[in-house]
Design an enzyme around this catalytic site. Structure first.
Site, short mmCIF file in Angstrom:
data_model
loop_
_atom_site.label_atom_id
_atom_site.label_comp_id
_atom_site.label_asym_id
_atom_site.label_seq_id
_atom_site.Cartn_x
_atom_site.Cartn_y
_atom_site.Cartn_z
N LYS A 194 -4.33 3.51 3.05
CA LYS A 194 -5.15 2.71 2.54
C LYS A 194 -6.46 3.45 2.24
O LYS A 194 -7.28 3.17 1.26
CB LYS A 194 -5.49 1.69 3.90
CG LYS A 194 -4.42 0.56 3.71
CD LYS A 194 -4.62 -0.15 5.32
CE LYS A 194 -3.77 -1.20 5.27
NZ LYS A 194 -3.58 -1.63 6.88
N GLY A 236 -1.73 -9.91 9.40
CA GLY A 236 -1.34 -11.22 9.72
C GLY A 236 -0.73 -11.89 8.48
O GLY A 236 -1.20 -11.67 7.51
N ASP A 288 -0.25 4.39 7.72
CA ASP A 288 -0.51 3.14 6.97
C ASP A 288 -2.19 3.18 6.52
O ASP A 288 -2.59 2.83 5.60
CB ASP A 288 -0.38 1.82 8.14
CG ASP A 288 -0.88 0.52 7.58
OD1 ASP A 288 -0.43 -0.23 6.73
OD2 ASP A 288 -2.06 0.15 7.78
N LYS A 299 0.88 -1.31 0.06
CA LYS A 299 0.05 0.07 -0.02
C LYS A 299 0.80 1.22 -0.06
O LYS A 299 0.39 2.40 -0.59
CB LYS A 299 -1.04 0.05 0.98
CG LYS A 299 -0.32 0.05 2.64
CD LYS A 299 -0.57 -1.32 3.11
CE LYS A 299 0.75 -1.43 4.39
NZ LYS A 299 0.50 -2.58 4.97
N ILE A 313 -10.16 -8.80 3.91
CA ILE A 313 -11.50 -8.73 3.58
C ILE A 313 -11.27 -8.16 2.15
O ILE A 313 -10.50 -7.41 1.62
CB ILE A 313 -12.17 -7.44 4.32
CG1 ILE A 313 -11.74 -7.48 5.75
CG2 ILE A 313 -13.43 -7.26 4.13
CD1 ILE A 313 -12.02 -6.22 6.73
#
Ligand code: HSE
Length: 395
Positions: free
Chosen positions: A199, A296, A195, A99, A130
């Site tokens: 996004k 993760g 971060d 990203k 997701i």
């Protein structure tokens, strides 16, 4: 199909593990076999079995190879951007989770990929487990999206959960988040909100199909967030979360990332640990919420391998390009605010004159909840030097 993986860190090793664990269904669902033929990068700290795989630290070995799909999980910006550009020009499909790089270069790389008839997929770049990117590109494609709001960073959500529920100290929670593999190698990007800012920029671009300048997403981290503000918010019926909010009204857009107070009985307030969630508002769907793991190793690998499988199934289907932005970002939209001020006589008088709702008063602190107002109006009404904390309230 021949696959190359750039980087064998937390996510790269997760990809290797998932490709091994689910090889049977991946091949069955794509109706073809695959082979990881090349791996780039010096480190193999997770001791992945690299038998029969070319392990190189020369990127040219991959650019010049007969690899079909390159999975980039190296991180970093400049080198990775240059590398992906070369790979796309060399006719390789590329899957990335990066990203940081995308928030700056996605427009150009998508155009280059289209010109070279190769696929450039990046589902893992936002909210790991997701499918929000494909959600915006395909599932919600028939909507005019005018707003989204979400928890987009697992590390800060984990830290805020521990602080809110268990009174953990900030550093202890951060250390644990790092051990669990949620945090970036440099956690400044997580706790500083950068971060989530990246996004929010990536999602805004796809939501509005307009070029988005990363600098136009205002950002505030959680480094200065004090436990007492979390606790006062709780007493008022709100939960403090690091939120990415993006709204479009007419031709105006506001994108902001930072700690915000959201009602404790809202769905978003119950998104805890390292989980992510995003609400999208569109003219046909009304409101849709997506919830799931945002960080993760295997969770992120799930998105990367799905992107790879999409290419194995369909090859080049085209990459979303956007129009030059016609949106203006100059003014913030009016909203409610929580403000904690240094309780001097002057400030108390100012608060009284403005008839602000005092929600907390102790020692040197006085906290107010404002009516819906513009930020500039608020800042004009209180002296900025007395502001100890200022966070939007999103009802
Ligand atoms: N550091 C990121 C997070 C990883 O905590 O959400 C996923 O992008």
């Amino acid at each position: 199909m021949k696959i190359a993986i750039l980087g064998l860190g937390t996510v790269g090793s997760g990809v290797m593990n998932l490709l091994t664990q689910n090889r049977e269904i991946i091949e069955e669902r794509t109706n073809q076999t695959f082979e990881v033929s090349h791996v780039y990068g010096r480190s193999n700290r997770y001791q992945i079995d690299l038998t029969n795989i070319v392990h190189t630290d020369n990127i040219e070995d991959i650019i010049q190879s007969d690899v079909d799909i390159v999975i980039e999980v190296l991180g970093g910006i400049d080198f990775t951007y240059q590398t992906i550009k070369k790979l796309l020009l060399a006719g390789k499909h590329v899957v990335t989770a990066n990203k940081d790089m995308l928030a700056i270069h996605v427009e150009e790389l998508s155009r280059i990929a289209n010109e070279n008839q190769v696929q450039f997929n990046y589902e893992a770049s936002v909210a790991g487990g997701i499918p929000v990117i494909l959600g915006l590109q395909h599932g919600l494609n028939a909507n005019r999206i005018h707003r989204f709001m979400g928890i987009l960073n697992g590390t800060t959500n984990y830290i805020l959960t521990r602080m809110t529920q268990d009174d953990w100290d900030f550093n202890q929670a951060l250390e644990q988040a790092q051990q669990l593999g949620y945090a970036e190698s440099d956690p400044t990007n997580d706790i500083g909100g950068f971060d989530a800012q990246r996004k929010t920029a990536i999602l805004s671009r796809l939501a509005y199909r307009q070029e988005i300048d990363l600098e136009e997403v205002s950002v505030k981290g959680i480094e200065e967030l004090q436990l007492k503000d979390i606790q006062i918010a709780q007493q008022l019926g709100y939960t403090m979360k690091l939120i990415g909010l993006s709204e479009m009204q007419d031709n105006r857009i506001e994108m902001l990332v930072g700690p915000m107070l959201i009602p404790s009985d809202s769905q978003l307030a119950s998104v805890n640990e390292a989980m992510n969630a995003v609400f999208f508002n569109g003219d046909a769907i009304g409101e849709t919420m997506c919830y799931g793991p945002g960080a993760g190793s295997m969770e992120t690998a799930s998105a990367i391998v799905a992107d790879m499988m999409g290419i194995m199934n369909f090859g080049f289907i085209g990459n979303t390009e956007t129009k030059e932005s016609a949106l203006t970002t100059s003014e913030t939209f009016p909203r409610k605010y929580y403000v904690r001020l240094l309780a001097t006589t002057e400030i108390k008088q100012m608060v009284e004159n403005n008839q602000y709702d005092i929600v907390y008063s102790k020692d040197n602190d006085i906290a107010i909840q404002t009516p819906i107002m513009s930020l500039s109006e608020l800042l004009d009404s209180v002296s900025t030097e007395s502001i100890q904390a200022l966070y939007p309230i999103i009802d």
